[in-house]
Design a protein around this motif. Structure first.
Motif, PDB file in Angstrom:
ATOM      1  N   GLY A 206       0.779  -1.232   0.000  1.00  8.40           N
ATOM      2  CA  GLY A 206       0.000   0.000   0.000  1.00  8.40           C
ATOM      3  C   GLY A 206       0.804   1.272   0.000  1.00  8.40           C
ATOM      4  N   THR A 207       2.122   1.188   0.072  1.00 10.12           N
ATOM      5  CA  THR A 207       2.934   2.399   0.044  1.00 10.12           C
ATOM      6  C   THR A 207       3.343   2.724  -1.389  1.00 10.12           C
ATOM      7  N   SER A 208       3.892   3.913  -1.534  1.00  7.87           N
ATOM      8  CA  SER A 208       4.484   4.312  -2.805  1.00  7.87           C
ATOM      9  C   SER A 208       5.754   3.522  -3.066  1.00  7.87           C
ATOM     10  N   PRO A 209       6.293   3.587  -4.286  1.00 11.93           N
ATOM     11  CA  PRO A 209       7.667   3.109  -4.492  1.00 11.93           C
ATOM     12  C   PRO A 209       8.632   3.895  -3.607  1.00 11.93           C
ATOM     13  N   LEU A 210       9.800   3.328  -3.381  1.00  4.24           N
ATOM     14  CA  LEU A 210      10.821   3.997  -2.587  1.00  4.24           C
ATOM     15  C   LEU A 210      11.165   5.345  -3.205  1.00  4.24           C
ATOM     16  N   ARG A 232      15.714   8.264   2.434  1.00  7.04           N
ATOM     17  CA  ARG A 232      14.940   7.361   1.581  1.00  7.04           C
ATOM     18  C   ARG A 232      13.707   6.935   2.355  1.00  7.04           C
ATOM     19  N   TYR A 233      12.571   6.953   1.704  1.00  4.69           N
ATOM     20  CA  TYR A 233      11.308   6.815   2.424  1.00  4.69           C
ATOM     21  C   TYR A 233      10.206   6.352   1.480  1.00  4.69           C
ATOM     22  N   PHE A 234       9.106   5.906   2.093  1.00  5.25           N
ATOM     23  CA  PHE A 234       7.881   5.551   1.386  1.00  5.25           C
ATOM     24  C   PHE A 234       6.769   6.482   1.861  1.00  5.25           C
TER      25      PHE A 234
END
Length: 417
Positions: A206-210, A232-234
């Motif tokens: 359910g998260t975005s790409p990195l 770096r995050y989602f």
């Protein structure tokens, strides 16, 4: 039933790895992740236990270098991929692998073995003990504000593709500059730069790409600035009847100075349509705790992280420096690696140390587990003594040793293995 313990062959890797995956629940991994771990496996340092054609036990040992107090990088076996098939519990499979591994590590001349534990109770009987913790937080960015240091506004931020070679190399250069500054950090060998940008779609849930943001400083005559930090995050988007309430899930963040560090945290706090920032693995003394307006609304929590095992007590204690001068004799118990048992005189200070066998009277009595816990400076011998795990024989020796073993920054393992 007879089993055979042997060094892993590349031809057996698929069956060996399948045994590992089944032991951890059997969930399918992406081809990208399998390829990464296959490439990182050091076959001559990995072992399997076989019952006929069936693999029933797995264990590996990465060849790491870990930072210790004083900044030295010390060879350490990164124990990993340990599993026993459910059909072969209570038959000595794990003990046989731990025995073989520690004998091998000693023969390789590596004074330390380190691991992360799926369950904390497993590895104490083999001499491992938790030496670092990780800080987790769930920050209410809608209500918490940041106070940033001077120079933060001079830092330029740029979104970048995390997997691009130039971006990955720039982030690795920042990471490499930080390794010597904090005990517990790992010097990443070639190939390990792939781990922080691993982003299989099947794992996003359910998260975005990195995503990646770089903190840069202008360089005269250059179109691109000098990279001084990265995050770096989602993003996990979410809405309710009141509007957006998305979450930022931070994977990692490093910066070479306070302004770049603060600029990255302010960026994460200000991302549109989000109201929560989750961190899963930060140092316990991470500086963002001194930038926020309300630490209670950040939900800080601690969890055990890196477990340390002194394979060669003398070499390990000589490899690090000591915050204040120490001259103490340890009476060490180590039933699993009896070559460590007996009395050791440690003398050292901020410049170096010597640790030799001695017949002198003991000042402190403890097991190799307590030495592992205190080794990186994050667990005090005084605290262990209060739990009855260290016995002071000479009055004053406990305070001397506990202060000497301490670290000015908290030890931290930045990523698993």
């Amino acid at each position: 039933m007879t089993t055979d313990l042997r060094v892993l062959s590349p031809d057996d890797w698929d069956k060996w790895y399948r045994t590992l995956m089944l032991a951890f629940g059997g969930a399918e991994e992406s081809a990208e992740e399998r390829d990464l771990w296959n490439g990182l496996t050091e076959f001559d340092r990995s072992i399997g236990v076989w019952d006929g054609d069936a693999c029933v036990g797995t264990a590996g040992a990465f060849s790491f270098r870990v930072t210790v107090p004083g900044g030295a990088l010390v060879p350490a076996a990164g124990i990993t991929m340990v599993s026993v098939a459910a059909t072969h519990r209570r038959r000595g499979v794990l003990t046989s692998m731990m025995r073989r591994q520690l004998d091998d590590v000693r023969s390789w001349g590596e004074p330390l073995a380190v691991l992360t534990a799926s369950e904390p109770m497993i590895y104490g009987r083999f001499g491992y003990e938790n030496a670092t913790q990780q800080l987790r937080a769930e920050i209410d960015t809608a209500r918490v504000r940041l106070t940033v240091p001077p120079g933060t506004d001079d830092v330029r931020l740029r979104l970048a593709e995390p997997g691009a070679d130039a971006v990955r190399d720039a982030c690795e250069a920042v990471y490499a500059r930080q390794v010597a500054t904090r005990p517990g950090m790992l010097a990443r060998r070639p190939g390990w730069e792939r781990l922080p940008v691993l982003d299989p779609e099947s794992e996003r849930k359910g998260t975005s790409p990195l995503q990646c943001v770089l903190a840069e400083r202008d360089v005269a005559g250059e179109e691109r600035g000098e990279v001084a930090g990265y995050a770096r995050y989602f993003i996990r988007p979410e809405w309710d009847t009141a509007g957006p309430k998305g979450t930022i899930e931070l994977r990692d963040l490093e910066a070479v100075d306070p302004a770049a560090y603060a600029a990255l945290w302010r960026f994460l706090f200000d991302i549109d349509l989000t109201s929560t920032l989750k961190t899963h693995n930060r140092p316990v003394d991470d500086a963002w705790q001194h930038l926020v307006s309300d630490i209670r609304r950040c939900g800080p929590a601690l969890r055990d992280s890196l477990y340390v095992r002194l394979v060669d007590v003398g070499a390990a204690l000589e490899a690090r420096t000591y915050h204040t001068p120490v001259d103490v004799v340890f009476e060490v118990e180590d039933t699993f690696c009896p070559w460590n048992e007996g009395r050791w005189r440690l003398t050292g200070d901020a410049k170096g140390a010597s640790c030799r066998r001695t017949t002198d009277a003991a000042d402190l009595a403890l097991s190799v587990r307590e030495l592992g816990a205190a080794y990186l400076g994050g667990v005090s011998l005084t605290s262990l003594a209060a739990a009855g795990r260290v016995r002071e024989v000479r009055q004053g020796a406990l305070a001397e040793a506990s202060t000497g073993f301490s670290s000015v920054v908290a030890p931290w393992l930045p990523h698993g293995f």
